[in-house]
Each structure stands twice: as C-alpha cells, then as structure tokens.
Design a protein around this motif. Structure first.
Motif, PDB file in Angstrom:
ATOM      1  N   GLN A 101      -0.090   2.459  -3.792  1.00  0.00           N
ATOM      2  CA  GLN A 101      -1.445   2.985  -3.612  1.00  0.00           C
ATOM      3  C   GLN A 101      -1.769   3.991  -4.729  1.00  0.00           C
ATOM      4  O   GLN A 101      -0.972   4.876  -5.042  1.00  0.00           O
TER       5      GLN A 101
ATOM      6  N   ASN B 202      -5.829  -4.259  -6.668  1.00  0.00           N
ATOM      7  CA  ASN B 202      -4.933  -3.118  -6.511  1.00  0.00           C
ATOM      8  C   ASN B 202      -4.464  -3.032  -5.071  1.00  0.00           C
ATOM      9  O   ASN B 202      -4.776  -3.890  -4.244  1.00  0.00           O
ATOM     10  N   PHE B 203      -3.694  -1.996  -4.791  1.00  0.00           N
ATOM     11  CA  PHE B 203      -3.178  -1.762  -3.444  1.00  0.00           C
ATOM     12  C   PHE B 203      -3.787  -0.500  -2.831  1.00  0.00           C
ATOM     13  O   PHE B 203      -3.164   0.133  -1.979  1.00  0.00           O
ATOM     14  N   ASP B 204      -5.013  -0.174  -3.237  1.00  0.00           N
ATOM     15  CA  ASP B 204      -5.652   1.029  -2.714  1.00  0.00           C
ATOM     16  C   ASP B 204      -6.168   0.853  -1.294  1.00  0.00           C
ATOM     17  O   ASP B 204      -6.374   1.841  -0.590  1.00  0.00           O
ATOM     18  N   ASP B 205      -6.445  -0.380  -0.875  1.00  0.00           N
ATOM     19  CA  ASP B 205      -6.864  -0.634   0.508  1.00  0.00           C
ATOM     20  C   ASP B 205      -6.305  -1.983   0.943  1.00  0.00           C
ATOM     21  O   ASP B 205      -5.741  -2.738   0.152  1.00  0.00           O
ATOM     22  N   PHE B 206      -6.466  -2.268   2.227  1.00  0.00           N
ATOM     23  CA  PHE B 206      -5.840  -3.457   2.807  1.00  0.00           C
ATOM     24  C   PHE B 206      -6.444  -4.747   2.245  1.00  0.00           C
ATOM     25  O   PHE B 206      -5.717  -5.692   1.925  1.00  0.00           O
TER      26      PHE B 206
ATOM     27  N   SER C  90      -5.279  -5.434  -1.229  1.00  0.00           N
ATOM     28  CA  SER C  90      -3.865  -5.827  -1.211  1.00  0.00           C
ATOM     29  C   SER C  90      -3.707  -7.305  -0.892  1.00  0.00           C
ATOM     30  O   SER C  90      -2.875  -7.996  -1.485  1.00  0.00           O
TER      31      SER C  90
ATOM     32  N   MET D 297       0.828  -1.206   0.000  1.00  0.00           N
ATOM     33  CA  MET D 297       0.000   0.000   0.000  1.00  0.00           C
ATOM     34  C   MET D 297       0.862   1.255   0.000  1.00  0.00           C
ATOM     35  O   MET D 297       0.516   2.261  -0.639  1.00  0.00           O
ATOM     36  N   GLU D 298       1.989   1.198   0.710  1.00  0.00           N
ATOM     37  CA  GLU D 298       2.883   2.351   0.726  1.00  0.00           C
ATOM     38  C   GLU D 298       3.544   2.568  -0.634  1.00  0.00           C
ATOM     39  O   GLU D 298       3.789   3.711  -1.038  1.00  0.00           O
TER      40      GLU D 298
END
Length: 407
Positions: A253, A281-285, A288, A249-250
């Motif tokens: 995101q 995607n990696f927009d939220d946990f 992810s 996420m870091e």
C-alpha cells in the motif's frame, strides 16, 4: 446362499440419505418401488442411476392436431417438417452474408441512410421471418410450438425484430433504394442505432443453427453445463483473489507513490512509469484486484515485478507476484481447462453410449473414454509391412548388422 445383488430396501435408504436434487430422487425412488422385494445387479443399478443424467420433469412432446382438409393438411405437413426449419436456417445464414457484404462495401452509407440496400435487405428478411413463424405456429399449434425451445427462441427474436423494424418504418418510412433520405434530426433514437439493433438481432437469430449441428450442440451444452456446475471452482477463485488482494494491500500500500519523480524526467521505455500504470496499485481493494488480474493473464507482469521491487527496495517483493502467478495462471487456469475437457469427454461418451447397444457387458460399457478413443475411428493404423519397411529404413537402426551379430 449369499445374495448376488443389492436389496432394493438398502438402495432406498441410501438414496433417501444422499444429497440429490428432489425431482431426481423422487424418480429413482419410484423406480425402486416398482422392484420392491428383489435384488438388483450392478448393471441394473447402473441403469437406475442413469436417471441422474436425465431431467425427470421433462414432458412428452405434445401431438400435432392435424387438419381434416386434405389440401391444408399437405401445407401443414410441409410447414411442420424439419426441412422447413433447415430452410429457415439457410435463409438466416444468407441474411448474415448479405449484411456482411453490404457493410464491407458501403459501411457509412448503410448506417446513415434510411434507403440503403442494407435497409431493403433487412426489411425483406424480417418479413420472411415473421411469415415463417406464423406458418410454424399455425402448423404445429401453440402447445408443440412452445414445447420446442428453438421455436420459442426464434419467436422471441422475430417479435423483437418486427418491433424495431416497425419503429424504423414509422420514423423514416419504408426503405426504398434510390430515394432521398428524410431524416429527423430530433428523433429520440437515431437511424444508426436502429440499424445496429436490427443487425445484432439478426446475428443472434443465427444461433438457432447450433442445436441442428451435432458437434456444435455438444460444445454449447458442455459450456452451459460448465457454467451451472462451477460453484466450487468459482468459490476457490474468489477466495484466492480476496486473500491475495488483502495480503498485497498490507505489503504494497502506497508503494507506487515512491516511484514518482519530481521535475521533468524521461522514463525508460516499457517501465511502470512510462506505461502510465499509476492506477494499477495496491492502495485500495478494487485496484488490487485489477493488478492481480493483470498478473493472472500475464499482461506485462514483469513490469509489476520490477516496479514493486524498486519501490520496496528488495527483490523479495517479487515472490508475492510469482506465487500469485503460479497459483492463478499455472494451477487454477489449467484446472479450469481440465474441467472443460473432462466435461466434454463425459458428454461425448454419454452421447456415443446412446447409439450403442444396451446389451453390452457392464465392463465394456463402464470403461472411461479417452481422447484417443474419441478419434479412434478417424485414425489409420499402418499394417505390418509398412511397419517393417519403416524399421528397415530407419537411420538409427541397422537390422542387418544386428542380425549378423546375433548369428
């Protein structure tokens, strides 16, 4: 003169300080108390700690109360015998075969008609199951019946089958082949649901054969024991998923949004955009975790490598996915497989040890079992003549030339 064994007092202190389940610890201490004042050899200590593999809370099997009437006693002996259970397993297997054949021949009619052949077959078998459990309950008595887990499992499934079949009969009547259907369109539960529930319960009841087959019982017990003892492995897996999800996420995101192109665009076949992977995607946990799972099971993981290297503008982004793949798929999953194999070998060795004579030496009984040892009895080793014949005719060996050279 030095002692040849370990004192019971010392062992008692060690056991009290050890992290062992309370019932097992009590059982070991009771055995040590019986031998107070003596020294234990290595073989005696090994026998003592075999209690770790046993359930000290297990009780002895209750005795059957036999009926005095000779005729009824013969019937009680028949219904309490293990062959009666084997016959029930054969009936359950035949029931599953009938269900499979009927669904293969006329699937739609079997699920949509209350008077199909499948309905008649299921009713007949359920009546047998109910009579069988009643006879076993009468022959064994409730104490012996409930002591065996297989009987409790059969009884529970049979009760559920009788309840569901009772609902079926109360709503649609007794199934009779060749009769017209009188289905209620406003029923709370449909005929299709009832038939499926009955079929699933019958399939579940077939699991009763697992304890009767030695190899299947060994595999099933290995899997159950593995589930109970995977706390540490599960903790490592959770930590790794959590750490990589936060790290992803870091790094990535909102990176997937950069892949969106305005207007009518034809994407390359097999690409992130063409496969409509926007939710990965990696927009939220949560998202992810889904991406990490896809990469761990190697589900089009090259698509994610290409997409996120394009979105970030650098191929160094692929190192994140490669690192996760190495840790999860190569290390963690292989470690999980190794745990399964190790647990299975230990249980196999323990099962074989029960049949061996306990008078064997300690060195012979403590050697670790290997996969080759498990199947040694099934291997046919060639004799000396066969080996020499194969060597003489080997295409890369010329023994005549070698012999003349030596001479």
């Amino acid at each position: 003169m030095a002692s040849e064994g370990v004192s019971v007092k010392l062992l008692s202190r060690v056991v009290k300080a050890a992290s062992i389940k309370a019932p097992v610890k009590v059982a070991i201490l009771e055995e040590l108390h019986k031998r107070i004042g003596s020294d234990l050899t290595a073989y005696q200590i090994q026998e003592l700690f075999d209690l770790l593999d046993k359930d000290p809370r297990s009780k002895e099997r209750p005795q059957i109360n036999w009926i005095e009437n000779p005729c009824l006693q013969i019937l009680q002996t028949i219904f309490a015998h293990r062959y009666f259970t084997y016959f029930g397993n054969l009936i359950a297997f035949a029931n599953v075969i009938c269900i499979t054949i009927e669904l293969a021949i006329e699937y739609d009619y079997s699920l949509e008609s209350s008077n199909s052949a499948l309905g008649v077959i299921n009713l007949s078998f359920i009546v047998y199951y109910f009579v069988e459990q009643c006879l076993k309950f009468w022959a064994l008595g409730w104490r012996v019946y409930m002591f065996e887990r297989g009987n409790a499992f059969d009884g529970l499934i049979t009760i559920l089958l009788v309840i569901v079949e009772g609902v079926f009969v109360s709503m649609y009547g007794i199934p009779l082949m060749g009769q017209s259907d009188d289905l209620s369109p406003t029923a709370a539960i449909t005929l299709w649901d009832l038939v499926r529930i009955v079929n699933m319960l019958i399939m579940v009841r077939l699991l009763r054969i697992i304890p009767q087959i030695k190899t299947m019982s060994l595999v099933a017990s290995t899997l159950l024991d593995l589930v109970r003892n995977l706390k540490a492995f599960g903790g490592i897996l959770v930590v790794m998923f959590y750490s990589f999800a936060v790290f992803g996420m870091e790094l990535f995101q909102d990176a997937a949004k950069k892949l969106v192109q305005n207007g009518t665009v034809t994407y390359e076949c097999g690409s992130y955009q063409q496969l409509d992977y926007w939710a990965n995607n990696f927009d939220d946990f949560a998202a992810s975790l889904v991406v990490l799972w896809d990469v761990m099971v190697v589900n089009n993981w090259h698509v994610f490598l290409q997409a996120y290297s394009t979105a970030t503008g650098t191929k160094w982004a692929q190192l994140y996915f490669i690192a996760w793949w190495l840790i999860s798929a190569v290390i963690i999953l292989n470690l999980f497989t190794a745990l399964i194999i190790e647990n299975f070998i230990m249980r196999w060795d323990r099962n074989q040890a029960r049949g061996r004579d306990r008078t064997e030496s300690v060195g012979a009984s403590t050697n670790p079992l290997t996969v080759h040892d498990m199947f040694r009895n099934d291997l046919q080793e060639p004799d000396e003549n066969e080996l020499l014949n194969e060597i003489r005719h080997h295409r890369h060996l010329n023994l005549e030339t070698f012999t003349s050279f030596v001479r």
